[in-house]
Design a protein around this motif. Structure first.
Motif: not given
Length: 537
Positions: A51-71
């Motif tokens: 839905g629009p309230d989740a755009e563009p970034a605030a999306r629950p549980g992004r499936r690639d979060a573990h990749r960005r967490s390496r930073e």
């Protein structure tokens, strides 16, 4: 239940899901979802999904979060080295943000003290434990929470009272929060280290992000392995076949729409301690109560089975020839490394929410409870005299219920029908009053219906229960209150306001709530166990 050895498991990235296709309607549902292109859209986290309230970034549980967490890893290693002398790690937070870190620490055998309670006895005990060697990790999402702020104030004052200057006291804090949050502003004023949470993840129970990784890493957990396991599993997400998370999600969705809306979560003894609590929070808050998770203590404990219960066991790797379940006969079994579990359950929950037509960002019960809590902190909870006092228990019976202990308890339990469940919430000390949790299996055995248990405000997922729920709230006398520095209320008053806020939120929805106040906690619990025994008789 299904014979888990009859059909092949769905396996990928080290994680296996047994029995999913045997759940009534799950195979057909999975085929429908594939036909709609849902697996790929969820894996890509299309903003339109939420839905629009989740755009563009605030999306629950992004499936690639573990990749960005390496930073985070280099910064975590540097921070751990700088704070090497502070070997007592306390994680203070609310709203489920502590669940993943606690699961990681328990699974990997690392010491982590979790402070998710406003019980004065619990707060006092944690403050008195190795203060000079303590680092406090304050974890908060985008909202300001009165619990986390109160913990921060208490520890800051304790450090100053111990003779530390402000600069030294600041060294004993690490803050994990969303960029731009009120907690970040407070941390900047205090001069403490801030590790930003991933702004692209809006899930209520974040796992492979700073919320889960920072406290676990400071406690000595090898978090890189978790990210490696998640990466190995992530390649399976979005597939039309050979996707364990899709199979699990379809099984959850099919079960819930087919009359099995309660999910019994039981560890199979293969090493993933505490995962059930994290999964329960994830399922409850992301499905709006359409799925009722019930954490069961052991494979043989009451509540594992039931006519409207989907039994799901979980654990680590199984030895060759082992039958999943650890002693029970589950409908579905999930086995694999912890990092893969986190990713699989997040994806599967998103699948189930889609099937159920639920917006995982909506938490009306939680918002109502929080609003009532803040109001009661300002004005005080509504004055109420007990309807009956018996021994060490004050009974606050709902309208239309008998006033005495046995009568009120019988009325509540007799009202749990074939479509209902009982939620027990204890606003007590989960360490000093740990025996309270033993009420859950006693009640489950007596009722033969799903019974959940949670500790106070940390049991947030109980607020999202199904409309047919009945509620037993336990509160206790405070033996020596503790002020919240800089605030006009104490921890005891805060805890009482939280309990009253929860009661009011449930009452607003027409749910029966029986409150039992223990004027002597140990004696009151003994009385309550006896009363449950009399009801069973």
């Amino acid at each position: 239940m299904s014979d888990l050895t009859a059909d092949p498991a769905v396996v990928a990235g080290g994680l296996a899901v047994h029995g999913a296709d045997a759940v009534d309607g799950a195979t057909r549902l999975r085929e429908e979802l594939v036909g709609r292109g849902l697996p790929a859209r969820l894996a890509a986290e299309a903003p339109s999904r939420w839905g629009p309230d989740a755009e563009p970034a605030a999306r629950p549980g992004r499936r690639d979060a573990h990749r960005r967490s390496r930073e985070l890893l280099p910064q975590l290693a540097e921070l751990a080295a700088e704070l090497e002398d502070l070997d007592h790690v306390v994680l203070a937070g609310a709203d489920g943000v502590t669940a993943a870190a606690e699961t990681i620490a328990r699974t990997l055998g690392r010491p982590l003290t979790v402070l998710d309670s406003t019980d004065p006895g619990r707060v006092r005990a944690v403050l008195a434990d190795r203060l000079e060697r303590t680092v406090v990790v304050l974890a908060g999402t985008s909202d300001a929470t009165v619990e986390t702020d109160s913990h921060r104030r208490a520890y800051w004052q304790a450090f100053l009272d111990a003779g530390m200057g402000e600069a030294e006291a600041a060294r004993h804090f690490v803050v994990v929060t969303a960029p731009g949050s009120p907690l970040e502003a407070v941390a900047d004023e205090m001069g403490v280290v801030v590790l930003p949470a991933d702004p692209q993840v809006a899930g209520r129970v974040p796992a492979l992000t700073a919320f889960g990784l920072v406290p676990a890493a400071l406690a000595g957990a090898e978090v890189t392995a978790l990210l490696d396991d998640a990466e190995a599993f992530s390649a399976s997400l979005g597939r039309d076949a050979d996707d364990p998370a899709l199979a699990l999600g379809a099984a959850l969705g099919a079960a819930a729409t087919g009359g099995r809306g309660a999910v019994a979560l039981v560890g199979d003894g293969t090493g993933l301690d505490g995962l059930g609590d994290w999964v329960a929070r994830l399922l409850a808050v992301s499905t709006g109560g359409a799925v009722l998770p019930v954490v069961v203590e052991t494979p043989t404990a009451p509540g594992v089975t039931g006519p409207d219960v989907l039994t799901v066991s979980y654990g680590g790797a199984l030895a060759a020839g082992d039958v999943p379940g650890g002693g029970c006969a589950p409908h579905v079994a999930v086995n694999g490394p912890l990092g893969a579990h986190f990713l699989a359950w997040e994806y599967a929950t998103a699948v189930a929410a889609t099937v159920l037509g639920v917006d995982p960002l909506d938490r009306p019960d939680d918002a109502a409870s929080t609003a009532h809590t803040r109001r009661f902190l300002e004005s005080g909870p509504p004055a109420q005299a007990p309807s009956h006092t018996e021994g060490a228990i004050e009974v606050y019976a709902p309208p239309g219920s008998p006033a005495d202990l046995d009568g009120a308890l019988r009325h509540l339990l007799d009202g749990v029908d074939d479509a209902g469940h009982l939620a027990v919430t204890a606003y007590l000390d989960r360490v000093a009053d740990a025996d309270t949790a033993r009420l859950r299996p006693l009640l489950a055995e007596a009722l033969r219906r799903p019974v959940t248990f949670g500790w106070g405000a940390a049991g947030e997922h109980h607020r999202a229960g199904r409309p047919a729920g009945s509620y037993l709230q336990l509160t206790g006398a405070v033996d020596g209150d503790l002020p919240v520095p800089g605030r006009p209320y104490s921890f005891g008053q805060l805890q009482a306001a939280q309990a009253a806020g929860d009661r009011q939120a449930q009452a607003d929805r027409g749910r029966p709530v029986l409150r039992l106040h223990l004027t002597d906690r140990a004696a009151g619990l003994a009385q309550l166990r006896d009363a449950i025994g009399r009801w069973r008789a």
